[in-house]
Design an enzyme around this catalytic site. Structure first.
Site, PDB file in Angstrom:
ATOM      1  N   TYR A   1     -70.007 -33.761 -19.548  1.00 50.70           N
ATOM      2  CA  TYR A   1     -70.184 -34.280 -18.940  1.00 50.70           C
ATOM      3  C   TYR A   1     -70.277 -35.059 -17.772  1.00 50.70           C
ATOM      4  O   TYR A   1     -69.887 -34.346 -16.800  1.00 50.70           O
ATOM      5  CB  TYR A   1     -69.004 -35.689 -19.508  1.00 50.70           C
TER       6      TYR A   1
ATOM      7  N   LYS B   1     -33.062 -28.090 -19.360  1.00 47.21           N
ATOM      8  CA  LYS B   1     -34.081 -29.987 -19.531  1.00 47.21           C
ATOM      9  C   LYS B   1     -35.517 -29.973 -19.595  1.00 47.21           C
ATOM     10  O   LYS B   1     -35.798 -28.426 -19.811  1.00 47.21           O
ATOM     11  CB  LYS B   1     -33.733 -30.661 -18.553  1.00 47.21           C
TER      12      LYS B   1
END
Ligand SMILES: Cc1ncc(COP(=O)(O)O)c(C=O)c1O
Length: 349
Positions: A248, A30
């Site tokens: 930042y 999966k």
């Protein structure tokens, strides 16, 4: 150059062969085979002798059938696209008595695996009586019976033993019906590594054991060889004076004069913020991460680090399961986060 995710297909194949030699494997593929890539995983497992595959997505189940005319494909989530299941010979879970009652006249020609709910309580029949009703009526074609343990990865709790006993009890109760049922499966990687193949089972149903990470840390590393390497590159180094910041909103502020290595990987490439609390490896030496940005990583480096040097985030020394043990996230969480759209993938044969 983008950061590189390297998948060691040779090791993956060897591991799959070893596991499948001792117990027939229904490989869980999966989520794009735990993000290793469904076609690659299918080819590797198939070459190792694995003939049965399980996924939660109909799209992946159909893709498997397109890859392989002969393998068994099991869909672990219920869908109502019954024609697609029939056309592609995809077996599906039978998830509950109400689902059966509602759709039993439409399920002809589809192999169904009766699901036992057990302690996971996500889906499934609640007890053997409900399951017996389906078997007794004989309207639908039952090709399998299965459950999924909720506590197999947990040690020190009694629940795994309880759910195992409950499941074995269900199999015992239904034993008269199970003789011709080809798929009897319950065990994920942890359950199999703890207990070997449980009695009366046809297959184990592992995922992570085939993808290079140990389901629990008590296992020796050699039981599950690592298959993933994630590396980036130092783009440049910068010097910061004490008190200067980088990134930042001053993501990192130097508490002394220091060197930072700016690397070309970030959370946009799927690196978890929790992983950034731990070191990277450059030239065999560990360095702490100073800040994680979308496409960049700042590493607190030294004069030995130069532009062009490789920066390792995952490798044989920095195994995914090491970081699981450190609380970064589940093995599958770390792996499925990796962004295959932005990373270059290399396959090591
Ligand atoms: C239903 C089911 N079976 C088997 C597995 C494989 O588990 P593991 O990767 O722990 O082996 C999973 C994974 O989440 C699953 O959801």
């Amino acid at each position: 150059m983008p950061a590189v995710l390297e998948i060691d297909r040779g090791r993956m194949a060897r591991q799959a062969g070893i596991v499948n030699r001792d117990a027939a494997v229904m490989a869980v593929v999966k989520n794009d085979a735990y993000n290793t890539g469904l076609p690659l995983a299918w080819r590797t497992f198939r070459e190792a002798g694995i003939r049965a595959f399980a996924t939660t997505s109909l799209r992946e189940a159909v893709a498997l059938r397109e890859l392989d005319e002969h393998c068994s494909v099991f869909l672990m989530n219920p869908v109502t696209e019954f024609d697609v299941l029939r056309e592609n010979r995809i077996d599906m879970t039978l998830p509950s008595l109400p689902f059966y009652e509602r759709y039993k006249q439409l399920l002809g020609g589809i192999g169904l695996h009766l699901e036992y709910r057990n302690l996971l309580r996500r889906s499934g029949f609640t007890d053997a009586d409900e399951m017996e009703k389906v078997l007794h009526e004989g309207i639908v074609q039952v090709t399998g019976i299965w459950t999924h343990f909720a506590f197999a990865d947990e040690f020190g709790l009694n629940e795994y033993h309880q759910e195992k006993e409950a499941w074995l009890g269900v199999l015992g109760r239904l034993s008269g019906h199970l003789r011709n049922i080809p798929f009897i499966h319950a065990q994920n990687s942890a359950s199999y590594m703890r207990d070997g193949l449980l009695p009366g089972h046809s297959h184990i149903r592992p995922g992570i054991l085939l993808y290079g990470a140990r389901p629990y840390p008590e296992l020796g590393e050699s039981a599950v060889p690592n298959i993933l390497t994630l590396r980036a590159e130092v783009i440049q180094t910068i010097r910061l004076r004490k008190g200067e910041s980088s990134g930042y909103s001053a993501a990192f502020t130097a508490d002394e004069d220091c060197t930072l290595a700016v690397c070309d990987i970030g959370y946009g490439d799927g690196l978890l913020r929790t992983r950034a609390r731990h070191d990277v490896l450059i030239n065999g030496k560990r360095y702490p991460i100073a800040a994680l940005m979308m496409s960049h990583l700042l590493v607190r480096a030294d004069e030995g680090v130069r532009a062009g040097h490789r920066v390792y985030l995952y490798s044989d020394e920095l195994r995914v399961d090491h970081y699981t043990a450190l609380g970064v996230g589940a093995n599958s969480e770390q792996m499925s986060a990796l962004n295959r759209m932005t990373l270059d993938t290399m396959i090591k044969e």
